[in-house]
Design a protein around this motif. Structure first.
Motif, short mmCIF file in Angstrom:
data_model
loop_
_atom_site.label_atom_id
_atom_site.label_comp_id
_atom_site.label_asym_id
_atom_site.label_seq_id
_atom_site.Cartn_x
_atom_site.Cartn_y
_atom_site.Cartn_z
N ALA A 39 6.14 15.47 13.08
CA ALA A 39 5.40 15.42 12.04
C ALA A 39 6.08 16.06 10.85
CB ALA A 39 3.65 15.99 12.02
N ARG A 44 4.62 9.50 11.74
CA ARG A 44 3.42 9.42 11.37
C ARG A 44 2.53 8.70 12.13
NH1 ARG A 44 4.77 13.12 8.76
NH2 ARG A 44 5.23 13.20 6.54
N ALA A 45 3.06 7.60 12.54
CA ALA A 45 2.18 6.64 13.54
C ALA A 45 2.51 7.10 14.87
CB ALA A 45 2.83 5.28 13.49
N ASP A 48 5.58 6.48 16.74
CA ASP A 48 6.53 7.60 16.04
C ASP A 48 6.65 8.62 17.12
OD1 ASP A 48 7.23 5.92 13.77
OD2 ASP A 48 5.80 7.26 12.64
N ARG A 75 -6.08 12.67 10.18
CA ARG A 75 -5.97 11.05 10.46
C ARG A 75 -6.19 10.45 9.22
NH1 ARG A 75 -8.13 10.47 15.57
NH2 ARG A 75 -10.09 11.02 14.70
N THR A 77 -5.74 6.21 7.50
CA THR A 77 -5.40 4.87 7.42
C THR A 77 -4.28 4.46 6.90
OG1 THR A 77 -8.00 4.26 7.51
CG2 THR A 77 -6.41 2.63 7.03
N ALA A 78 -3.40 3.74 7.51
CA ALA A 78 -1.94 3.22 7.17
C ALA A 78 -1.96 2.60 6.08
CB ALA A 78 -1.26 2.77 8.23
N ARG A 83 -3.68 0.44 11.18
CA ARG A 83 -3.32 1.34 12.12
C ARG A 83 -3.51 2.85 11.40
NH1 ARG A 83 3.10 1.12 13.04
NH2 ARG A 83 2.17 -0.62 13.95
N GLN A 84 -3.46 4.04 12.23
CA GLN A 84 -3.96 5.30 11.91
C GLN A 84 -2.54 6.01 11.52
OE1 GLN A 84 -7.13 6.90 11.26
NE2 GLN A 84 -7.55 4.59 10.89
N ASN A 85 -2.52 6.84 10.67
CA ASN A 85 -1.30 7.74 10.45
C ASN A 85 -1.86 9.10 10.59
OD1 ASN A 85 0.72 5.92 10.27
ND2 ASN A 85 0.71 6.01 8.02
N TYR A 86 -0.99 9.96 11.12
CA TYR A 86 -1.07 11.38 11.26
C TYR A 86 -0.31 12.19 10.18
CZ TYR A 86 -3.65 9.94 15.21
OH TYR A 86 -4.47 9.16 16.09
N VAL A 87 -1.05 13.06 9.52
CA VAL A 87 -0.23 13.84 8.42
C VAL A 87 -0.70 15.36 8.58
CG1 VAL A 87 0.15 12.03 6.71
CG2 VAL A 87 -1.81 13.47 6.70
#
Length: 152
Positions: A39, A44-45, A48, A75, A77-78, A83-87
């Motif tokens: 990360a 992000r995805a 990934d 989490r 939303t992209a 899809r979901q992104n993680y930051v």
């Protein structure tokens, strides 16, 4: 600046009074730290993280869920909405020094002197200097010059 603790409600602490033990309870398995590392490197995805680590889908799903629950990743939303992104949260970003320390330890102890490995560089392209803890006066400290005060 006051810091907020990661979400740890309901956690069963290995050693409740020890900050090292609590940190390891939150992020101590290799997959969690590799996800945090990736990360920090722009992953992000879900895909990934899966491609970079080779982690099984079920384990990745579990670790991402835990890291979100514990307040280290958010989490979102992209932009596509599909899809979901993680930051990284502030607490997740604050693990940077831990990741750098682990990297530098690995450079010193997990590679042969002539073995190639990735290098973390600053904005000018130079490798980061070795991290070294210092006391309140800026003098280097180590295991022989520090002690733990319990029950603080």
């Amino acid at each position: 600046m006051a810091r907020t603790a990661p979400h740890a409600e309901g956690m069963s602490w290995t050693d409740p009074a020890c900050p090292v033990a609590r940190t390891l309870d939150l992020v101590g398995d290799r997959w969690s730290l590799l996800i945090i590392r990736d990360a920090m490197d722009g992953a992000r995805a879900f895909t990934d993280f899966q491609h970079r680590t080779g982690i099984a889908r079920n384990i990745l799903t579990d670790r991402l869920r835990r890291l979100v629950e514990r307040g280290l990743l958010d989490r979102q939303t992209a932009p596509t909405g599909r899809r979901q992104n993680y930051v990284l949260t502030e607490a997740g970003r604050d693990l940077f020094t831990v990741i750098v320390a682990a990297r530098q330890w690995g450079e010193r102890h997990a590679f042969a002197p002539d073995e190639t490995h990735s290098v973390l560089v600053d904005e000018s392209g130079l490798p980061l200097p070795e991290l070294r803890p210092t006391d309140a006066h800026g003098r280097p400290v180590d295991v022989d010059t520090t002690s733990v005060l319990h029950d603080r």
